[in-house]
Motif scaffolding. Structure first.
Motif, PDB file in Angstrom:
ATOM      1  N   PRO A   8       0.826  -1.212   0.000  1.00  0.00           N
ATOM      2  CA  PRO A   8       0.000   0.000   0.000  1.00  0.00           C
ATOM      3  C   PRO A   8       0.860   1.263   0.000  1.00  0.00           C
ATOM      4  N   ARG A   9       0.348   2.292  -0.636  1.00  0.00           N
ATOM      5  CA  ARG A   9       0.944   3.628  -0.626  1.00  0.00           C
ATOM      6  C   ARG A   9      -0.212   4.599  -0.420  1.00  0.00           C
ATOM      7  N   SER A  10      -0.107   5.449   0.563  1.00  0.00           N
ATOM      8  CA  SER A  10      -1.185   6.403   0.826  1.00  0.00           C
ATOM      9  C   SER A  10      -1.154   7.530  -0.206  1.00  0.00           C
ATOM     10  N   LEU A  11      -2.299   8.166  -0.371  1.00  0.00           N
ATOM     11  CA  LEU A  11      -2.383   9.322  -1.255  1.00  0.00           C
ATOM     12  C   LEU A  11      -1.396  10.396  -0.810  1.00  0.00           C
ATOM     13  N   GLU A  12      -1.279  10.589   0.502  1.00  0.00           N
ATOM     14  CA  GLU A  12      -0.354  11.594   1.025  1.00  0.00           C
ATOM     15  C   GLU A  12       1.097  11.248   0.683  1.00  0.00           C
ATOM     16  N   ALA A  13       1.459   9.969   0.785  1.00  0.00           N
ATOM     17  CA  ALA A  13       2.825   9.547   0.456  1.00  0.00           C
ATOM     18  C   ALA A  13       3.098   9.716  -1.038  1.00  0.00           C
ATOM     19  N   ILE A  14       2.106   9.437  -1.852  1.00  0.00           N
ATOM     20  CA  ILE A  14       2.269   9.614  -3.302  1.00  0.00           C
ATOM     21  C   ILE A  14       2.430  11.092  -3.625  1.00  0.00           C
ATOM     22  N   ARG A  15       1.601  11.928  -3.034  1.00  0.00           N
ATOM     23  CA  ARG A  15       1.735  13.381  -3.266  1.00  0.00           C
ATOM     24  C   ARG A  15       3.106  13.882  -2.832  1.00  0.00           C
ATOM     25  N   ALA A  16       3.577  13.410  -1.675  1.00  0.00           N
ATOM     26  CA  ALA A  16       4.874  13.874  -1.150  1.00  0.00           C
ATOM     27  C   ALA A  16       6.043  13.448  -2.031  1.00  0.00           C
ATOM     28  N   SER A  17       5.865  12.378  -2.788  1.00  0.00           N
ATOM     29  CA  SER A  17       6.957  11.864  -3.619  1.00  0.00           C
ATOM     30  C   SER A  17       6.635  11.951  -5.110  1.00  0.00           C
ATOM     31  N   ILE A  18       5.739  12.853  -5.497  1.00  0.00           N
ATOM     32  CA  ILE A  18       5.248  12.885  -6.874  1.00  0.00           C
ATOM     33  C   ILE A  18       6.373  13.077  -7.893  1.00  0.00           C
ATOM     34  N   ALA A  19       7.460  13.720  -7.518  1.00  0.00           N
ATOM     35  CA  ALA A  19       8.592  13.911  -8.443  1.00  0.00           C
ATOM     36  C   ALA A  19       9.266  12.594  -8.809  1.00  0.00           C
ATOM     37  N   ASP A  20       8.986  11.542  -8.053  1.00  0.00           N
ATOM     38  CA  ASP A  20       9.585  10.231  -8.302  1.00  0.00           C
ATOM     39  C   ASP A  20       8.692   9.318  -9.141  1.00  0.00           C
ATOM     40  N   TRP A  21       7.520   9.778  -9.521  1.00  0.00           N
ATOM     41  CA  TRP A  21       6.530   8.946 -10.211  1.00  0.00           C
ATOM     42  C   TRP A  21       6.460   9.271 -11.693  1.00  0.00           C
ATOM     43  N   ILE A  22       6.179   8.249 -12.486  1.00  0.00           N
ATOM     44  CA  ILE A  22       5.835   8.405 -13.891  1.00  0.00           C
ATOM     45  C   ILE A  22       4.458   7.767 -14.082  1.00  0.00           C
TER      46      ILE A  22
END
Length: 169
Positions: A46-60
């Motif tokens: 699992p990854r929380s929405l907050e964790a995804i937002r905080a690391s958005i620069a690492d996502w494609i």
């Protein structure tokens, strides 16, 4: 997350309608939904929405006519090592080469950041072997084991395989 300048967006075309690009904050909810799907399928942690937002620069993301249909992230362990993590493609789009294109974008991101080695923990060994990854030992990645594996609910019955790829600088 380390702060890195990224001079231009990574954009790869996978099919006439699908493209792979860097994620933005507007994509966070769709990424979270895909990760939740991967969790329900037993493929992702699992990854929380907050964790995804905080690391958005690492996502494609992979996008089809404005709809996010795939996602993945590159998580830096240290200046020389990063993990390909949370790679997921929506079921209707699987086996079309989109996952391969997303991994290629993450490899390009690692090169841009000057990270010479990437790894993944996966059950999709053949997929990653086709992309040049080789099997290695999980013990080669103590940062990962300490950061994530110690919190994993199946840590003592883990069936994931560690794989590594040298991407140069």
């Amino acid at each position: 997350m380390l702060d890195h300048a990224f001079p231009s967006p990574i954009v790869l075309t996978t099919t006439p309608a699908v493209r792979v690009r860097r994620a933005t904050l507007d994509d966070a909810r769709a990424i979270a939904d895909l990760v939740a799907l991967g969790e329900r399928e037993g493929q992702l942690l699992p990854r929380s929405l907050e964790a995804i937002r905080a690391s958005i620069a690492d996502w494609i993301v992979a996008e089809d006519r404005g709809r996010i249909i795939g996602a993945g992230s590159l998580v830096e362990m240290n200046h020389a090592l990063a993990e390909v993590r949370s790679l997921i493609v929506a079921p209707a789009y699987r086996r079309l080469g989109i996952g391969k294109d997303m991994v290629s974008a993450l490899i390009d991101l690692a090169r841009t950041r000057g990270i010479p080695t990437i790894f993944t923990l996966t059950r999709a060994v053949l997929f990653f072997e086709k992309l040049g990854f080789v099997i290695t030992e999980k013990e080669n990645f103590p940062e990962k084991v300490w950061r994530d594996c110690s919190l994993c609910p199946v840590q003592f019955a883990c069936d994931e395989v560690a794989m590594v790829l040298s991407v140069g600088r």
